[in-house]
Design a protein around this motif. Sequence first.
Motif, PDB file in Angstrom:
ATOM      1  N   TRP A  61      -2.302  -5.512   8.144  1.00 51.90           N
ATOM      2  CA  TRP A  61      -3.745  -5.782   8.234  1.00 51.90           C
ATOM      3  C   TRP A  61      -4.528  -4.492   8.015  1.00 51.90           C
ATOM      4  O   TRP A  61      -5.505  -4.475   7.247  1.00 51.90           O
ATOM      5  N   LEU A  62      -4.108  -3.419   8.668  1.00 49.58           N
ATOM      6  CA  LEU A  62      -4.791  -2.131   8.496  1.00 49.58           C
ATOM      7  C   LEU A  62      -4.698  -1.639   7.048  1.00 49.58           C
ATOM      8  O   LEU A  62      -5.702  -1.213   6.463  1.00 49.58           O
ATOM      9  N   ASN A  63      -3.502  -1.700   6.485  1.00 56.75           N
ATOM     10  CA  ASN A  63      -3.323  -1.243   5.105  1.00 56.75           C
ATOM     11  C   ASN A  63      -4.194  -2.027   4.135  1.00 56.75           C
ATOM     12  O   ASN A  63      -4.802  -1.449   3.223  1.00 56.75           O
ATOM     13  N   GLU A  64      -4.225  -3.337   4.319  1.00 52.00           N
ATOM     14  CA  GLU A  64      -5.036  -4.185   3.440  1.00 52.00           C
ATOM     15  C   GLU A  64      -6.507  -3.795   3.515  1.00 52.00           C
ATOM     16  O   GLU A  64      -7.186  -3.671   2.498  1.00 52.00           O
ATOM     17  N   ARG A  65      -6.996  -3.581   4.720  1.00 56.27           N
ATOM     18  CA  ARG A  65      -8.402  -3.198   4.897  1.00 56.27           C
ATOM     19  C   ARG A  65      -8.682  -1.834   4.268  1.00 56.27           C
ATOM     20  O   ARG A  65      -9.685  -1.647   3.577  1.00 56.27           O
ATOM     21  N   TRP A  66      -7.794  -0.863   4.511  1.00 51.46           N
ATOM     22  CA  TRP A  66      -8.006   0.486   3.966  1.00 51.46           C
ATOM     23  C   TRP A  66      -7.961   0.482   2.449  1.00 51.46           C
ATOM     24  O   TRP A  66      -8.762   1.160   1.799  1.00 51.46           O
ATOM     25  N   LEU A  67      -7.018  -0.253   1.869  1.00 50.45           N
ATOM     26  CA  LEU A  67      -6.903  -0.292   0.417  1.00 50.45           C
ATOM     27  C   LEU A  67      -8.124  -0.922  -0.243  1.00 50.45           C
ATOM     28  O   LEU A  67      -8.467  -0.582  -1.374  1.00 50.45           O
ATOM     29  N   LYS A  68      -8.781  -1.833   0.457  1.00 50.68           N
ATOM     30  CA  LYS A  68      -9.999  -2.459  -0.072  1.00 50.68           C
ATOM     31  C   LYS A  68     -11.238  -1.599   0.190  1.00 50.68           C
ATOM     32  O   LYS A  68     -12.332  -1.970  -0.189  1.00 50.68           O
TER      33      LYS A  68
END
Length: 91
Positions: free
Chosen positions: A9-16
């Motif tokens: 979830w964190l990675n997805e948010r940061w990548l976006k």
Amino acid sequence: HFTAFGIDWLNERWLKGNHPTYLEFAKMWENEHEKRKVVSASPKEEWAYINFVQNYLKHNPSASQENIHKSWQAEREKHKVKVQQLLKEYS
């Protein structure tokens, strides 16, 4: 308790480019925790070995490390043969 779901979830948010706050993470985590009380999360496919061992031990609780390893190698070989057959069909 920090799971792979939280990391994803964190990675997805940061990548976006949508960096989460601690409050957003806490709310997401509370919601996920409540949801998992009803429906457990399915294991990640990338964790094939861990999933295999857990499943194997459910059916063979007294299995030795050697038996687990041999069964894992046999499982990998089965998948290898399937992939090779598929590749032949498409080449």
